[in-house]
Write an enzyme that holds these catalytic residues in place. Structure first.
Site, PDB file in Angstrom:
ATOM      1  N   LYS A  73       0.852  -1.193   0.000  1.00 37.81           N
ATOM      2  CA  LYS A  73       0.000   0.000   0.000  1.00 37.81           C
ATOM      3  C   LYS A  73       0.889   1.246   0.000  1.00 37.81           C
ATOM      4  O   LYS A  73       1.967   1.250   0.623  1.00 37.81           O
ATOM      5  CB  LYS A  73      -0.894  -0.010   1.246  1.00 37.81           C
ATOM      6  CG  LYS A  73      -1.979   1.067   1.252  1.00 37.81           C
ATOM      7  CD  LYS A  73      -2.863   0.937   2.504  1.00 37.81           C
ATOM      8  CE  LYS A  73      -3.942   2.006   2.555  1.00 37.81           C
ATOM      9  NZ  LYS A  73      -4.801   1.894   3.754  1.00 37.81           N
ATOM     10  N   SER A 163      -9.592   1.802   2.893  1.00 35.61           N
ATOM     11  CA  SER A 163      -8.784   2.541   1.952  1.00 35.61           C
ATOM     12  C   SER A 163      -7.721   1.702   1.244  1.00 35.61           C
ATOM     13  O   SER A 163      -7.076   2.182   0.314  1.00 35.61           O
ATOM     14  CB  SER A 163      -8.093   3.698   2.696  1.00 35.61           C
ATOM     15  OG  SER A 163      -7.207   3.194   3.667  1.00 35.61           O
ATOM     16  N   SER A 187      -9.768  -0.504   7.193  1.00 31.67           N
ATOM     17  CA  SER A 187      -9.230  -0.274   5.849  1.00 31.67           C
ATOM     18  C   SER A 187      -8.598  -1.483   5.168  1.00 31.67           C
ATOM     19  O   SER A 187      -8.359  -1.460   3.973  1.00 31.67           O
ATOM     20  CB  SER A 187      -8.195   0.853   5.880  1.00 31.67           C
ATOM     21  OG  SER A 187      -8.845   2.100   5.874  1.00 31.67           O
TER      22      SER A 187
END
Lengths: 501, 530
Positions: A73, A163, A187
């Site tokens: 990420k 996210s 997330s």
């Protein structure tokens, strides 16, 4: 076409010389190229760089992630690779160091394939609030395709959740075998749920946060996204452990998690918290939850309803604590040392430079939370908001403590209120409202710092994944993953066999 | 108005010790204020902890290093970096707190204090706001400025709390090209903020407190106290009120980086506040800076707007937990207060008392010994070679002979090249009445300049033995009297002492300072009476 391989299967194919790390990388690269419309990545290393890395791996040592492509990420610092957090503020930021968990992956032989898309600084749950544009879920995409091949375009799509949506799509699409996400309010688990993956939010402190660009320091944990429970355990065993650079990391030594084929659900006490069936929950999710609970019971687990009375306040509480830490954490982005600095020529003061730079560098969601956080932290408001929120957080945490003390091993709940919504539906609600809906079932685990895992159960009537969540006490990852493995075996979730071209 | 400064004492104290400087028994005497007014002063001290690395990062601490060369990723607020508390700084904080009789919090917390400034990379300072490492202490100190105070007196300032915190970087404003330059070498240096209660009455007391605090920190080794390098910075809170009335509104003068600036800033600010009020104005609670050139305080423009620091717990640092286990064997991962306590050295006040009791010195001499660089160590080393009762005279000889000679060459006693045993021999010559102080000074200078003979040999070779012989003294006295018959005649009529002094001077000159001047004095007076 066979289903996508697990890490263990790939490593075995290397041993048997039926495949090689270079071949795996080439396959990953081809998949990535053919699915660039998914927009899962913010940066991918050039293939020759990746091949070079693969060639540097010592063949003789039996590393647990030998030649395995992983995605990271874009809020984990990786030395020499852009690390943007999906924000204009860090668009040109190339960190001079590597996050501890990424170092551990590399040290175990993994190849960092690229950095994945996310909502700006993790503030969102659809992976659409990013300067790189939204990421598309692989599931249900065909429905919206206009044209084909290189010219494909889409009239709409399912959001991947967020996210960490880029990481989820990178794994679900088969480009990578595993990905790191981060989990502050859900997330990692939220996109895992929408993308049919295993998404683990480990115990706070079990994985180092050194190098993870913070959202809410007291709740952030690196998360793990994989296609199977075994892969999740493999990654967890590599990345967990004490780090002297993170003062909140756990100093004890948790032995490696073993997934045992003999683990039985018999006698495992599983709680079904009443509060998690909330208004607006899709009947299909509720049915899935109910059916799977029945399966657990039939497999010998003691399943009983119980209560977490303060869970319903967790979103409101988070609505204060998140902006406060955000306001504080974002204060360093002033454009002086790194990141975006306004090119505006007519600024005569440092304060003016800051204001313009921050206005340009942050999106409206981030700016809104900074404003709210600074308001809550004002001297006159501190006790009214921040202190109250801390007290609620303690109550939520104590709810869980009581549950474990009363003998429950794990809790079993939904992860999200529905299967993945379409982009067009999702954007009907603003970011703040979406966050309060999307994080409903996931947030409380972050408040308490306890581990939780999203695992896919079945497809809904539209062919989209439905997932459920296991929550356990601090450091209960071994039990959590073994129970997840039992469920995985029983439900035999129909994994995506190939991605649409 | 002349402002007597403690600096006089610090620099020139050894020349200025008055004869009646016997006891600390002086009553508290203050710088005079206009009729009916009094001033109240409190100080906050930022003492940089003397460590090898910063408070939360492993960057080296090195004063004067090239700009931005001692900056870790954390110090530059690179995203994703986290603070790791330096154990040495915690120990220094505890040691200092113990020396200042503070209560120590077994659990204390770190907080973020937010404000935007270019040399504060994170946009917040990590400090201890909710619960600091220590509280409720005090510092006892001696106030004495020669020429101002007749006698030294003791005073005490209470300590509200001691907190650990980070320093910020440094901004340099380049006005010519309208830009600011930032040096982050200082960013993240460990500081102890010591907050005193407003227990002081004037600048002299503030200066004396800072001096005593410096001596304590130096003896602990927790701060090098170099104010000129910014290692010790003082903020002063100042207010004035009429006798019998409550405290006035206070102003804060920030970043005083010398004792002189501290005294001058306080005295200026007190005068200014009284003038403002007497002219019908009001004092506003504000932060001011001190201009050492103009010797005045000025409002700080960037502090005009009231700041709300939006304090928040530092989430990346767990509570700072300490233990207090007397057992020496106790091996705890946490810092053990009991083990730190064992490292407490003899503190300045204890040293002064020891000097008074062990060597029968008066407190004035004890203060002098403590305040003169190197005096204490040299004195104690010499005294190891001599009997205890010599202490008073050894101190006197060091004071009258060694220090003036060293001062001429700009050397401190701690770098005096003359070995302790050689000085002890020189002292014995004075003690045995073989040498007077004038000649002892000359021997000392020879030794200082590398004369390798022992003192007795020098005295023999130079024929500098003190002349005690009564007959020789009578002879020289008669000779001088006859050569100065005019002076003698003036004395007979006026009886002025200055005429005796003049005759004494003539004897000293004629005898190259070798004669026993006490006997010369008696002898001269005898002849003058005749």
């Amino acid at each position: 076409m066979p289903r996508l391989q697990t890490i263990a299967e790939v490593l075995q194919s290397f041993c048997q010389k039926t495949s090689s790390p270079i071949q795996v990388l080439e396959a990953s690269y081809e998949t990535f190229h053919n699915s660039s419309y998914l927009n899962a990545f913010t940066f991918v290393s050039p293939l020759n760089h990746l091949k070079y890395q693969a060639s540097q791996i010592n063949e003789s040592t039996q590393q647990p992630l030998h030649g395995i492509p992983v995605a990271i990420k874009d809020n984990f610092c990786v030395q020499g690779l852009p690390t943007t957090c999906g924000s204009k503020m860090l668009q040109n930021f190339i960190p001079p160091y590597t996050a501890r968990v990424v170092e551990k992956l590399i040290g175990a032989g993994a190849i960092v394939f690229g950095k994945t898309n996310m909502d700006e600084f993790g503030m969102g749950c659809g992976t659409l609030e990013s300067i790189f544009g939204p990421t598309k879920n692989v599931w249900g995409l065909e429905e919206y395709r206009i044209g084909g091949g290189e010219l494909s375009s889409f009239s709409d799509w399912r959001i991947p959740g967020g996210s960490s949506g880029g990481s989820a799509v990178a794994v679900a699409s088969g480009i990578c075998f595993a990905a790191l996400g981060s989990d502050t309010g859900g997330s990692t688990r939220n996109p895992a749920s929408y993308c049919g993956l295993i998404g683990l939010k480990p115990t706070y402190g079990l994985l180092s946060r050194h190098g993870l660009i913070p959202l809410v320091n007291s709740m952030d944990v690196p998360g793990i996204l994989t296609r199977t429970v075994d892969d999740c355990a493999t990654i967890l065993n590599v990345v967990k452990g004490f780090d002297e650079n993170d003062s909140t990391s756990f100093e004890g030594n948790l032995p490696p998690v073993q997934i045992s084929p003999h683990f039985s659900l018999k006698g495992v006490r599983i709680g079904i918290p009443d509060e998690f069936s909330c208004p607006g929950m899709d009947p299909e999710v509720i049915q899935c939850w109910k059916d799977t609970s029945d399966i657990l019971e039939k497999s010998g687990a003691c399943v009983s309803p119980m209560s977490l009375p303060h869970t319903k306040y967790s979103i409101a509480c988070y609505g204060v604590l998140n902006p406060c830490e955000v306001a504080s954490n974002m204060a360093r982005y002033d454009g002086l040392r790194y990141g975006h600095r306004t090119p505006h020529p007519k600024l005569n003061s440092t304060q003016g430079l800051y204001a313009q730079t921050r206005h340009e560098g942050f999106n409206h969601v981030v700016r809104g939370r900074i404003l709210a956080g600074n308001y809550f932290l004002l001297k006159e408001n501190y006790d009214k908001y921040f202190m109250q929120a801390l007290k609620i957080r303690r109550l939520i945490s104590m709810d869980f403590e009581k549950v474990w003390h009363s003998g429950f091993d794990l809790l079993f709940t939904p992860v999200t209120l529905s299967a993945a919504p379409t982009y067009s539906d999702f954007i009907q609600l603003d970011n703040r409202t979406q966050t309060s809906v999307q994080d409903y079932c996931t947030q409380s685990a972050n408040m308490a710092g306890i581990p939780a895992l999203s695992l896919p159960i079945k497809l809904n009537s539209k062919g989209l994944p439905l997932s459920l969540q296991l929550i356990g006490p601090m450091f209960s990852e071994p039990k959590l993953l073994n129970v997840a493995k039992c469920i995985e075996r029983i439900v035999d979730f129909p994994q995506l066999k190939s991605i649409p071209r | 108005m002349r402002t007597p400064s403690i600096l006089n004492k610090l620099k020139f104290g050894h020349y200025l010790i008055p004869k009646d400087f016997n006891l600390v028994g002086g009553i508290r005497s203050f710088i005079p204020r206009p009729e009916g007014w009094e001033s109240v002063i409190g100080i906050e001290v930022h003492a940089q902890i003397d460590t090898n690395s910063k408070l939360f990062s492993s960057s080296e601490v090195k004063y004067g290093a090239p700009v931005n060369t001692k900056v870790s990723l954390f110090d530059a607020a690179i995203p994703g970096t986290l603070p790791v508390l330096n154990r040495k700084c915690v120990e220094a904080g505890i040691l200092t707190s113990l020396a200042l009789s503070c209560q120590i919090n077994k659990v204390s917390y770190f907080d973020r204090k937010h404000y935007f400034y270019a040399d504060l990379p994170t946009g917040y300072q990590i400090t201890q706001q909710r619960k600091a490492i220590a509280y409720d202490g005090h510092c006892k100190f001696i106030v004495y400025t020669p020429g101002f105070h007749k006698k030294p007196y003791y005073s005490t300032a209470k300590i509200r709390q001691i907190q650990l915190e980070q320093d910020s970087g440094k901004s340099i404003h380049d006005l010519n090209s309208n830009r600011s330059l930032i040096d982050l070498n200082r960013a993240g240096l460990p500081l102890m903020e010591i907050v005193f209660e407003p227990d002081l009455k004037d600048g002299e007391e503030a200066a004396a407190l800072v001096k005593e605090l410096s001596d304590i920190l130096l003896s602990l080794g927790t701060c090098n106290c170099k104010m000129e390098e910014g290692s010790l910075r003082v903020d002063a809170n100042i207010s004035v009120n009429r006798h019998g009335e409550g405290l006035g509104t206070r102003t804060e003068v920030k970043n005083l980086n010398s004792v002189r600036a501290l005294v001058n800033a306080i005295e200026f600010e007190v005068r200014r506040q009284i003038q403002v009020i007497e002219a019908g104005g009001v004092i506003v609670n504000e932060t001011r800076s001190y201009d050492s050139q103009m010797k005045e305080t000025l409002p700080m423009r960037d502090k005009e707007v009231k700041q709300d620091y939006r304090f928040m717990p530092e989430p990346n640092l767990p509570p700072l937990r300490l233990v207090d286990i007397p057992d020496e064997e106790a091996d705890s991962a946490l810092v053990n207060i009991a083990q730190v306590r064992q490292r407490l050295p003899e503190l300045p006040e204890m040293k002064r008392q020891r000097l008074v009791q062990k060597f029968n010195l008066n407190i004035g001499m004890a203060i002098l010994i403590m305040n003169t660089p190197g005096f204490l160590t040299y004195f104690e080393s010499v005294m190891e070679l001599l009997p205890l009762p010599s202490g008073v005279r050894v101190a006197k000889v060091l004071h009258k002979v060694a220090i003036p000679a060293l001062s001429e060459q700009d050397i401190d006693l701690d770098s005096c090249p003359i070995p302790h045993h050689v000085f002890a021999e020189l002292y014995k010559l004075v003690e045995s009445d073989t040498l007077n102080l004038v000649k002892a000074h000359e021997v000392f200078i020879l030794l200082l300049n590398g004369d390798s003979r022992n003192p007795a040999q020098i005295v023999t070779d130079k024929v500098w033995m003190k002349v005690n012989d009564d007959e020789a003294i009578s002879t020289i006295c008669l000779q001088i009297l006859s050569e100065n018959s005019a002076v003698r005649a003036k004395y007979k009529t006026t009886k002025h002492e200055k005429h005796v002094n003049k005759l004494m001077g003539a004897v000293r000159k004629a005898t190259a300072g070798k004669y026993d001047m006490r006997k010369v004095d008696i002898c001269l007076r005898k002849f003058l009476q005749e």
